[in-house]
Scaffold this active site. Structure first.
Site, short mmCIF file in Angstrom:
data_model
loop_
_atom_site.label_atom_id
_atom_site.label_comp_id
_atom_site.label_asym_id
_atom_site.label_seq_id
_atom_site.Cartn_x
_atom_site.Cartn_y
_atom_site.Cartn_z
N VAL A 186 0.28 4.62 5.38
CA VAL A 186 -0.25 3.47 6.12
C VAL A 186 0.88 2.49 6.44
O VAL A 186 0.90 1.87 7.50
CB VAL A 186 -1.37 2.77 5.32
CG1 VAL A 186 -1.87 1.54 6.07
CG2 VAL A 186 -2.52 3.74 5.07
N GLY A 187 1.84 2.36 5.54
CA GLY A 187 2.99 1.49 5.79
C GLY A 187 3.73 1.89 7.05
O GLY A 187 4.19 1.03 7.82
N GLU A 200 5.69 -3.29 0.96
CA GLU A 200 5.83 -2.89 -0.44
C GLU A 200 4.99 -1.64 -0.60
O GLU A 200 3.76 -1.69 -0.65
CB GLU A 200 5.36 -4.02 -1.37
CG GLU A 200 5.79 -3.85 -2.81
CD GLU A 200 4.77 -3.11 -3.65
OE1 GLU A 200 4.93 -1.88 -3.79
OE2 GLU A 200 3.83 -3.73 -4.14
N CYS A 219 2.01 0.70 -8.67
CA CYS A 219 3.11 1.18 -7.82
C CYS A 219 4.41 1.38 -8.60
O CYS A 219 5.24 2.19 -8.20
CB CYS A 219 3.33 0.21 -6.66
SG CYS A 219 3.76 -1.46 -7.17
N GLY A 249 0.82 -1.20 0.00
CA GLY A 249 0.00 0.00 0.00
C GLY A 249 0.86 1.25 0.00
O GLY A 249 1.99 1.24 -0.48
N ASN A 250 0.31 2.33 0.56
CA ASN A 250 1.04 3.59 0.51
C ASN A 250 1.96 3.77 1.72
O ASN A 250 1.87 3.05 2.72
CB ASN A 250 0.07 4.78 0.38
CG ASN A 250 -0.87 4.90 1.57
OD1 ASN A 250 -0.44 4.95 2.72
ND2 ASN A 250 -2.17 4.94 1.30
#
Length: 396
Positions: free
Chosen positions: A94-95, A112, A149, A90-91
């Site tokens: 949030v990571g 990732e 991505c 994800g982004n």
């Protein structure tokens, strides 16, 4: 898991977890609710639902999952709330939340994350190769309407090729969508209204020149953003702050490859750096002087077709890797082990106090190992040399 390719980005890691003998909880993105419901319905029909569970929902459910202690070393039968590791796609925002939650229990993670992947064009490129390069960049940028991505996030173009780049990019888009992207069934839509507004706002905020596209429309068939080319973009532009995840390509002009490298290094490390060049010197220079999870020459997306390659980021674009065996290894604990026979005890007398010169001589010889001879493997040569030294010392 992220929402742009929900099936492969959910099932790919799950396959690796199953192969590694792990139980797993799968949390698909709430932004792709239809797939989440489908997975919730289908997965229990094919795998043991006591070992593999699908959790749907949004922030409260994610928060509850992250509050658990995930551990690769605990027996699932004795401690069912401690299962494996955290694998997140994800982004970056949030990571970072996921990583902080995992850090509470020092839980291993694979992240990732998104990034701004540059597409660099070398000023040494030939005219024929240049046209192919621009076409490949345009193709990479318009796949899934830029919601990928590893989509080329921005182009870095030599000033000497700037006008030709604009001309070739327009020609490529026109060849892809002869009647316009909005009428094409080969062009995707933006996932939801929130992201549609985000992208529309970015197009409105840019101080660059919209040289191609810029049109957007919310209709019954989805949220449409036209393939858009923005030129004369600076580092502080709205389009250069975060991953675009959109069919919008900012163009950065530079004097030469050195200036291109300098600009790329001013942006956080990307998942991929794309370089279009046939010069081995240029390839070496970009490889040595930039940082990214991957580096790809003369193509976009091509790395996904090489399943043996590790796929992952660096720093803000994530850490850990996936794809094939690399996903399996990510869910596997590499646990070192030796078993020393008791029968070797006579050889170990020198290591116990009181220490003697004879023992010191033995250790000195052990550390003076020669470089293995070419006809033997390193392991065979080391074993043979150690054996000879042991025999020599034992004979003293």
């Amino acid at each position: 898991m992220t929402r742009n390719y929900p099936m492969i980005l959910s099932l790919g890691p799950l396959i690796g977890a199953i192969a590694a003998g792990c139980c797993a909880v799968i949390k698909p993105s709430e932004v792709a609710p239809h797939f989440a419901e489908l997975l919730l319905d289908l997965l229990p029909k094919y795998v043991d639902d006591s070992a593999y569970r699908v959790i749907t929902g949004s922030v409260p459910e994610i928060t509850a999952l992250l509050d658990l202690q995930w551990d690769m070393t605990i027996d699932i039968l004795s401690s069912p709330s401690r299962l494996a590791k955290v694998f997140y796609t994800g982004n970056e925002r949030v990571g970072s939340i996921v990583a902080k939650a995992a850090a509470k229990y020092v839980t291993p993670c694979t992240l990732e994350l998104g990034s701004k992947c540059p597409a660099i064009i070398d000023d040494k490129i030939s005219a024929e190769d240049f046209k192919i390069a621009v076409k490949r960049i345009a193709w990479g940028k318009t796949q899934n309407a830029g919601q990928v991505c590893i989509s080329p996030d921005y182009a870095v173009v030599p000033k000497s090729l700037y006008n030709e780049f604009i001309k070739s990019y327009k020609a490529a888009i026109e060849s892809f969508f002869p009647e316009g992207a909005e009428k094409s069934d080969s062009y995707a839509r933006i996932i939801n209204e929130s992201h549609f507004k985000r992208i529309s706002d970015l197009i409105g905020k840019t101080k660059g020149d919209i040289t191609l596209g810029g049109k957007s429309a919310a209709k019954d068939d989805g949220f449409f953003i036209e393939p858009t080319l923005v030129t004369d973009v600076k580092r502080d532009d709205a389009l250069m702050q975060d991953e675009l995840f959109a069919p919008v390509l900012p163009v950065i002009t530079v004097k030469d490859l050195d200036e291109a490298i300098s600009f790329v290094n001013s942006v956080p490390s990307a998942l991929s750096v794309y370089l279009f060049s046939t010069s081995e010197e240029s390839k070496k220079k970009v490889t040595q002087h930039t940082r990214s999870g991957q580096i790809v020459f003369n193509e976009t997306f091509g790395q996904l077709g090489v399943y043996e390659l590790p796929f992952g980021g660096l720093g803000p674009s994530g850490y850990g890797s996936q794809m094939g065996r690399h996903t399996f290894e990510g869910f596997t604990l590499k646990r070192g082990s030796i078993d020393v026979p008791f029968g070797l005890e006579p050889m170990f007398g020198f290591r116990y106090p009181p220490y003697t010169q004879q023992g010191a001589d033995f250790f000195n010889q052990m550390y003076q190992l020669p470089i293995p001879i070419p006809k033997q493997s390193a392991a065979e040569a080391v074993v043979e040399d150690i054996t000879d030294k042991i025999k020599h010392v034992m004979a003293l």
